[in-house]
Design an enzyme around this catalytic site. Structure first.
Site, PDB file in Angstrom:
ATOM      1  N   HIS A 236      36.104  72.794 -76.392  1.00 26.47           N
ATOM      2  CA  HIS A 236      35.180  72.816 -75.252  1.00 26.47           C
ATOM      3  C   HIS A 236      34.445  74.137 -75.112  1.00 26.47           C
ATOM      4  O   HIS A 236      33.544  74.270 -74.297  1.00 26.47           O
ATOM      5  CB  HIS A 236      35.904  72.443 -73.954  1.00 26.47           C
ATOM      6  CG  HIS A 236      36.786  73.505 -73.395  1.00 26.47           C
ATOM      7  ND1 HIS A 236      36.404  74.310 -72.345  1.00 26.47           N
ATOM      8  CD2 HIS A 236      38.040  73.877 -73.721  1.00 26.47           C
ATOM      9  CE1 HIS A 236      37.391  75.136 -72.045  1.00 26.47           C
ATOM     10  NE2 HIS A 236      38.389  74.890 -72.864  1.00 26.47           N
ATOM     11  N   THR A 272      49.585  59.974 -82.344  1.00 24.68           N
ATOM     12  CA  THR A 272      48.470  59.264 -82.971  1.00 24.68           C
ATOM     13  C   THR A 272      47.225  60.142 -82.966  1.00 24.68           C
ATOM     14  O   THR A 272      46.837  60.687 -81.933  1.00 24.68           O
ATOM     15  CB  THR A 272      48.178  57.955 -82.218  1.00 24.68           C
ATOM     16  OG1 THR A 272      49.361  57.151 -82.229  1.00 24.68           O
ATOM     17  CG2 THR A 272      47.048  57.201 -82.873  1.00 24.68           C
ATOM     18  N   CYS A 360      41.141  80.764 -66.374  1.00 23.96           N
ATOM     19  CA  CYS A 360      42.481  80.310 -65.997  1.00 23.96           C
ATOM     20  C   CYS A 360      42.984  81.005 -64.744  1.00 23.96           C
ATOM     21  O   CYS A 360      43.996  80.616 -64.185  1.00 23.96           O
ATOM     22  CB  CYS A 360      43.457  80.567 -67.143  1.00 23.96           C
ATOM     23  SG  CYS A 360      43.030  79.683 -68.642  1.00 23.96           S
TER      24      CYS A 360
END
Length: 415
Positions: A236, A272, A360
């Site tokens: 991102h 997966t 953050c």
């Protein structure tokens, strides 16, 4: 970076927080879509739809690896920079503890501390690491008794190379499981001398992990040429959806998985595989690298124009970080006499989105830890402001920002 007129004809929002996240590229969305709608099969399945997905995954891995100067089998796809940092720091430290025969050491006190310290596993990080690295080291301290050594930085946030040499000298290197350092600082933009850091770590036989989350897509990454052992990136930051990332890790590097499961991604990141996400990472990084090559000089020039304009209209402001060896679209300052939070709120009301440091920590309004490590007083560090962008700013945009800061600073200091 949005800067379009709103319904009243006034300039719209000017987004200067690219270091926190970027918008998803239209090319990325277009490339992902087939693997969310038509070619959606599990790449581990043996039927034809599964094989189609597997081929796309392999192609994305190869493209992504080439963009970072490495080989496809070095790439471990993850959910982002935080997971990549955790896997690198925890996984390499645990594997090295086993390899070196170092056992966890708990409960050191004054009576037994000296005796046990000689066998205590060590982790070396810089004093300015992202919480994903720092908290991973703290976890290893809590659960394995590892000694966490923090390398100091200078007033521009450059790591003290002599201090790193001293911490690796003698028997200490035999207990050191990993050196972990960022390539470019998220709060002040300083770029670290990665090749010299690798040289020092490897001279003492210690693997090195590099957090390149802020750097990938902004400056060239040459993983194999630098001889780095592991390197983290997050999608991102270069135009993919959030929740995508990768860890590059050499086959020679001992590492334990932190997730258990079906053994995907060389057994290091079970689960997966996200084919659409892998495609997004490959397209987003290649697009960012191409833009970097085409616009790097213009981006640096507009960054420096912005810095000069801010320092001109607010003479008390100070640039933080290295003025030259910094990310191309990164301008960070302190504004004595006000708080960064107050500046952010005022600028936001004027249609300019910026930040006060690490994304953050913004929600908690913490003082940027990097600035404290650089030696700034807390009263100064809490006035931090960061403006980051991926495309060159127009002169009109720079004038808009400098005027807004001038008015905002003057208004806040009069209160």
């Amino acid at each position: 970076m949005a800067d379009t007129p709103n319904a009243s004809g006034e300039p719209g929002e000017l987004y200067l927080d690219a270091a926190a996240t970027e918008p998803v590229s239209p090319a990325v969305i277009e490339a992902m879509t087939p693997f969310l709608t038509e070619a959606y099969a599990n790449p581990a399945s043996v039927h034809q739809p599964g094989k189609t997905a597997a081929r796309a995954l392999d192609a994305a891995r190869a493209s992504f690896a080439a963009a970072l100067g490495t080989r496809p089998d070095d790439v471990i796809f993850t959910s982002g920079g935080t997971e990549s940092d955790n896997l690198a720091v925890k996984g390499i430290a645990m594997a090295r503890m086993r390899k070196l025969g170092l056992r966890p050491v708990y409960g050191l006190d004054e009576t037994d501390g000296k005796q046990l310290a000689s066998s205590r596993p060590r982790i070396i990080i810089s004093a300015i690491e992202h919480p994903a690295v720092a908290q991973s080291a703290a976890w290893l301290h809590e659960w394995f008794g590892c000694e966490v050594v923090r390398i100091p930085v200078d007033a521009q946030a450059h790591l003290d190379l002599d201090a790193l040499e001293r911490e690796l000298d003698g028997e200490a290197s035999e207990r050191t499981t990993i050196v972990s350092t960022m390539l470019a600082n998220n709060e002040v933009g300083t770029v670290e001398p990665v090749e010299e850091l690798v040289r020092i770590a490897h001279a003492h036989g210690v693997p090195i992990h590099v957090d390149a989350v802020q750097a990938a897509g902004q400056i060239p990454i040459r993983f194999r040429d630098w001889d780095v052992d592991a390197l983290s990136v997050s999608g991102h930051k270069f135009g993919t959806p959030k929740g995508l990332g990768a860890l590059l890790v050499r086959g020679r590097t001992p590492i334990e998985p932190v997730l258990s499961g079906g053994g995907q991604e060389r057994g290091l990141r079970s689960g997966t595989q996200n084919v659409a996400g892998a495609v997004a990472l490959a397209i987003g990084l290649n697009e960012s690298n191409a833009r970097m090559q085409a616009q790097y000089r213009e981006l640096v020039a507009s960054r420096d124009m912005l810095i000069d304009a801010v320092l001109r209209v607010v003479p008390r402001a100070e640039l933080t970080g290295d003025p030259v060896r910094r990310l191309p679209g990164h301008a960070s300052f302190v504004f004595p006499g006000v708080t960064g939070e107050a500046l952010l709120v005022d600028l936001d009301a004027r249609g300019i989105a910026a930040s006060s440091g690490s994304a953050c920590a913004i929600g908690r309004h913490e003082i940027p830890a990097t600035l404290l490590a650089m030696g700034l007083e807390p009263s100064i560090a809490k006035s931090a402001l960061r403006m980051t962008f991926r495309r060159p700013l127009a002169r009109e945009q720079i004038e808009r920002v400098s005027l807004a800061l001038e008015e905002s600073y003057a208004g806040l200091t009069r209160r």
